[in-house]
Design an enzyme around this catalytic site. Structure first.
Site, PDB file in Angstrom:
ATOM      1  NE  ARG A 117      -2.508 -31.793  38.304  1.00  0.00           N
ATOM      2  CZ  ARG A 117      -1.619 -32.279  39.171  1.00  0.00           C
ATOM      3  NH1 ARG A 117      -0.960 -31.454  39.959  1.00  0.00           N
ATOM      4  NH2 ARG A 117      -1.422 -33.564  39.249  1.00  0.00           N
ATOM      5  CE  LYS A 139     -11.849 -23.653  19.364  1.00  0.00           C
ATOM      6  NZ  LYS A 139     -12.395 -23.837  18.008  1.00  0.00           N
ATOM      7  CD  GLU A 181      -9.293 -17.721  10.530  1.00  0.00           C
ATOM      8  OE1 GLU A 181     -10.485 -17.446  10.756  1.00  0.00           O
ATOM      9  OE2 GLU A 181      -8.845 -18.890  10.600  1.00  0.00           O
ATOM     10  CE  LYS A 212     -11.393 -16.685  18.750  1.00  0.00           C
ATOM     11  NZ  LYS A 212     -10.278 -17.363  18.170  1.00  0.00           N
ATOM     12  CD  GLU A 222     -15.816 -25.060  18.357  1.00  0.00           C
ATOM     13  OE1 GLU A 222     -14.803 -24.360  18.427  1.00  0.00           O
ATOM     14  OE2 GLU A 222     -15.985 -25.968  17.539  1.00  0.00           O
ATOM     15  NE  ARG A 226     -13.846 -20.593  20.501  1.00  0.00           N
ATOM     16  CZ  ARG A 226     -12.829 -20.375  21.294  1.00  0.00           C
ATOM     17  NH1 ARG A 226     -12.991 -20.391  22.595  1.00  0.00           N
ATOM     18  NH2 ARG A 226     -11.618 -20.146  20.807  1.00  0.00           N
ATOM     19  CG  ASN A 230     -15.071 -24.032  13.870  1.00  0.00           C
ATOM     20  OD1 ASN A 230     -14.056 -23.409  14.181  1.00  0.00           O
ATOM     21  ND2 ASN A 230     -15.649 -24.897  14.680  1.00  0.00           N
ATOM     22  CG  HIS A 233     -12.256 -22.994   9.868  1.00  0.00           C
ATOM     23  ND1 HIS A 233     -12.724 -21.746   9.529  1.00  0.00           N
ATOM     24  CD2 HIS A 233     -11.087 -22.795  10.527  1.00  0.00           C
ATOM     25  CE1 HIS A 233     -11.873 -20.826   9.989  1.00  0.00           C
ATOM     26  NE2 HIS A 233     -10.874 -21.440  10.595  1.00  0.00           N
ATOM     27  CG  HIS A 237      -9.555 -27.607   9.277  1.00  0.00           C
ATOM     28  ND1 HIS A 237     -10.271 -27.634  10.447  1.00  0.00           N
ATOM     29  CD2 HIS A 237      -8.563 -26.705   9.471  1.00  0.00           C
ATOM     30  CE1 HIS A 237      -9.741 -26.768  11.299  1.00  0.00           C
ATOM     31  NE2 HIS A 237      -8.709 -26.193  10.728  1.00  0.00           N
ATOM     32  CG  HIS A 249      -5.832 -21.844   8.988  1.00  0.00           C
ATOM     33  ND1 HIS A 249      -6.509 -23.036   9.130  1.00  0.00           N
ATOM     34  CD2 HIS A 249      -6.605 -20.897   9.578  1.00  0.00           C
ATOM     35  CE1 HIS A 249      -7.628 -22.821   9.793  1.00  0.00           C
ATOM     36  NE2 HIS A 249      -7.717 -21.526  10.072  1.00  0.00           N
TER      37      HIS A 249
HETATM   38  N1  GLY Z   1     -10.417 -20.115  15.539  1.00  0.00           N
HETATM   39  C1  GLY Z   1     -11.690 -20.531  15.960  1.00  0.00           C
HETATM   40  C2  GLY Z   1     -11.904 -20.432  17.428  1.00  0.00           C
HETATM   41  O1  GLY Z   1     -11.083 -19.870  18.129  1.00  0.00           O
HETATM   42  O2  GLY Z   1     -12.893 -20.933  17.910  1.00  0.00           O
END
Ligand code: GLY
Length: 343
Positions: A117, A139, A181, A212, A222, A226, A230, A233, A237, A249
């Site tokens: 956990r 993430k 990025e 960030k 998010e 947040r 994206n 993206h 994506h 990417h």
């Molecule tokens: N790469 C996008 C984020 O970390 O939210």
């Protein structure tokens, strides 16, 4: 040396330096138990394999080496990692170091967040993309057959240690990947200036991560701002998936930015001067904007994306450089705008 502090569900420091003078001070205090797992890939292991060992002489180090590339971010490798931790008697006191790029950060983070956990995670990113983006913010993920990053957690590391020495051995292709990025950050905030993009150094990484950090501090999970991260993206994506992940990417994010400009032009009725400024930024960063897929193919992928919201997508549009906005767009309207651009 540059430093940032993230205050999300966990408070932690990001250290950005050039040599290795701060590794011991900034990382070792978090490695409390006797066991440390270094999770890495074959390329990073070949290039930098021994570097961390010197700092971990008093630890029992278990190294887990995956094959490089997105295809490794799968359930089989995830199980391999957590079984290796269990077989090596890792307890809650022990730690994982994610030593590599975005793929390693995602899968090692997911393993650390779920083993017993959650055990301590330290991120030591080695690529530009992971330094400016994925190593920070918590993430974690693995990919499923149905799509990228569909299984994961939000799990913040205890420390992020960034050393630009690693970038020296990075192939040009990888620098380009990370630049995708970086350019995204230049569109999100005018604190990353056009001229900054040319110098890939600690200052540039700091500027991107500051943007960030501020966003993650405000919205870790998010549910709001947040999603700005994206930018580029939604279409990016789709292109990445259509290419069978052969395109990187970052390369896909810049192609996605091109569509973000075109959709924004239609959404906000932007004037020519503003649009030219946006394209000038992409040109300055020498972005390859070519796309070999049709709007129908791209739209099909966006519709198949599990992260859409019913019949709509949260699209990050741009009113101007440094002025992004999250807009909920119906998929049919988005397709119409993309078709309008293609014709
Ligand atoms: N790469 C996008 C984020 O970390 O939210």
């Amino acid at each position: 040396m540059f430093e940032l502090e993230v205050s999300a569900s966990k408070t932690y420091k990001i250290t950005i330096e050039k040599g290795f003078s701060l590794f011991s001070e900034r990382v070792l205090p978090y490695l409390v138990g006797r066991n440390v797992a270094i999770i890495t890939d074959d390329i990073v292991d070949k290039l930098f394999g021994g570097i961390l060992d010197g700092f971990l002489e008093n630890k029992r180090v278990v190294k887990i080496v995956l094959k490089h590339g997105e295809k490794s971010k799968n359930a089989k490798n995830y199980l391999h990692i957590i079984n290796a931790l269990a077989e090596n008697d890792f307890t809650r006191e022990d730690s994982v170091i994610a030593f590599g790029g975005g793929v390693i950060g995602d899968i090692a983070g997911f393993a650390a967040s779920t083993y017993m956990r959650g055990i301590t995670l330290v991120a030591v990113p080695t690529t530009l993309l992971s330094m400016v983006d994925s190593s920070v913010g918590g993430k974690t993920a693995i990919d499923l057959k149905a799509g990228k990053n569909l299984c994961g957690t939000f799990y913040q590391p205890s420390a992020v240690y960034i050393n630009t020495e690693f970038l020296k051995s990075l192939p040009k292709k990888e620098i380009k990947n990370g630049l995708g990025e970086v350019v995204k950050y230049a569109f999100l905030s005018d604190t990353v200036k056009k001229s900054d993009i040319k110098n890939i150094d600690e200052n540039l990484i700091y500027k991107c991560l500051k943007i960030k950090r501020d966003i993650v501090n405000e919205d870790e999970k998010e549910s709001g701002v947040r999603a700005l991260l994206n930018l580029g993206h939604t279409v990016g994506h789709a292109i990445e998936k259509l290419s069978g992940y052969k395109l990187s990417h970052g390369a896909c994010v810049v192609k996605g930015l091109r569509y973000s400009i075109e959709v924004s032009k239609r959404l906000f009725d932007l004037d020519g001067k503003t649009v030219n400024k946006m394209y000038a930024l992409l040109k300055y960063a020498k972005c390859d904007l070519s796309v070999n897929f049709s709007v129908d193919e791209i739209a099909e992928q966006i519709i198949a994306d599990k992260k859409r919201q019913g019949d709509s997508v949260k699209f990050v549009a741009i009113k101007d450089v440094g002025k992004p906005e999250i807009v909920k767009i119906h998929l049919s309207k988005l397709k119409e705008m993309l078709n309008d651009y293609e014709s």
